[in-house]
Design a protein around this motif. Sequence first.
Motif, mmCIF file in Angstrom:
data_model
loop_
_atom_site.group_PDB
_atom_site.id
_atom_site.type_symbol
_atom_site.label_atom_id
_atom_site.label_comp_id
_atom_site.label_asym_id
_atom_site.label_seq_id
_atom_site.Cartn_x
_atom_site.Cartn_y
_atom_site.Cartn_z
ATOM 1 N N GLU A 118 25.921 34.818 83.922
ATOM 2 C CA GLU A 118 26.355 34.502 85.281
ATOM 3 C C GLU A 118 27.213 33.238 85.310
ATOM 4 O OE1 GLU A 118 22.441 36.686 85.540
ATOM 5 O OE2 GLU A 118 23.247 35.039 84.358
ATOM 6 N N ALA A 119 26.765 32.211 84.573
ATOM 7 C CA ALA A 119 27.499 30.949 84.568
ATOM 8 C C ALA A 119 28.849 31.096 83.872
ATOM 9 C CB ALA A 119 26.666 29.866 83.882
ATOM 10 N N ILE A 120 28.881 31.814 82.769
ATOM 11 C CA ILE A 120 30.145 32.023 82.051
ATOM 12 C C ILE A 120 31.123 32.799 82.930
ATOM 13 C CG2 ILE A 120 31.214 33.101 80.049
ATOM 14 C CD1 ILE A 120 29.604 30.592 79.396
ATOM 15 N N ALA A 121 30.628 33.842 83.597
ATOM 16 C CA ALA A 121 31.494 34.625 84.481
ATOM 17 C C ALA A 121 32.004 33.772 85.632
ATOM 18 C CB ALA A 121 30.727 35.838 85.017
ATOM 19 N N GLY A 122 31.143 32.931 86.187
ATOM 20 C CA GLY A 122 31.571 32.054 87.275
ATOM 21 C C GLY A 122 32.634 31.076 86.831
ATOM 22 N N HIS A 123 32.505 30.563 85.620
ATOM 23 C CA HIS A 123 33.511 29.640 85.089
ATOM 24 C C HIS A 123 34.857 30.342 84.947
ATOM 25 C CE1 HIS A 123 34.595 25.971 82.794
ATOM 26 N NE2 HIS A 123 35.435 26.784 82.186
ATOM 27 N N ARG A 124 34.828 31.582 84.487
ATOM 28 C CA ARG A 124 36.080 32.332 84.344
ATOM 29 C C ARG A 124 36.713 32.602 85.701
ATOM 30 N NH1 ARG A 124 33.366 36.490 80.037
ATOM 31 N NH2 ARG A 124 33.684 35.248 78.143
ATOM 32 N N VAL A 125 35.880 32.873 86.711
ATOM 33 C CA VAL A 125 36.398 33.087 88.062
ATOM 34 C C VAL A 125 37.156 31.863 88.538
ATOM 35 C CG1 VAL A 125 35.712 33.309 90.485
ATOM 36 C CG2 VAL A 125 34.713 34.822 88.769
ATOM 37 N N LEU A 126 36.578 30.688 88.311
ATOM 38 C CA LEU A 126 37.189 29.447 88.779
ATOM 39 C C LEU A 126 38.492 29.140 88.056
ATOM 40 C CD1 LEU A 126 33.931 27.352 89.074
ATOM 41 C CD2 LEU A 126 35.422 27.972 90.968
#
Length: 221
Positions: A118-126
């Motif tokens: 979840e955190a890795i995906a959120g970082h990529r979104v940003l």
Amino acid sequence: MNQQVTSPPATAPAKPAGPGRPKDPGKRAAILDAAKRMFVSHGFERVSMDQIAAEAGVSKLTVYSHFGDKDRLFAEAVRAHCEQGMPTSLFVGEPGAPLRERLTVIGSAFFSMIMTPEAIAGHRVLCSPQVATSAMPAMFWEAGPQRVQQAFAELLQRRVASGDLEIDDCARAASQFFTLLKGEPHAQAVFGYCCSGKADSPAQHVASVVDLFLRAYATRG
């Protein structure tokens, strides 16, 4: 014969309108869980509020009532993820607890949190062009990293007062600690690169960061 005129009974004053119906915490949690799953699976841009509402089993109006818009929903999902991985109680350490032990517990919790899918995906979104130029990075920072760093800086300040640490700028030291913890492993995870060489285990990585931090800031002697 005189008739006695009786006045009609006085009506009670109207009560002021109360607040709106209290929001259902169960629905809020369901919306956050659905949002986290869908942002991870499909990315921010390809997820609509209608889809999140359907996934959560609520109406779109309920989603908007709780969060306002998709940007704020994303920020609240980040906040929930951080509060779950690093609750406030983590920074309320016992004064007598060994400093290295306290730093290791916090470092391990932080590293585990940032390395989740979840955190890795959120970082990529940003990092996506559409999001990077919006207000979302600031909302994300305030909802997640800023809260964690402030709480840790306050812990460091207490340890300075007790004589365990020598730090002139606790906010800067807190930032350095978490930046070191992210280090190369987090960058590789964001890039989707699996190092083929020998890599430290999470416990070894955290221990090396704590050791470096104490060499820089622990009270001499």
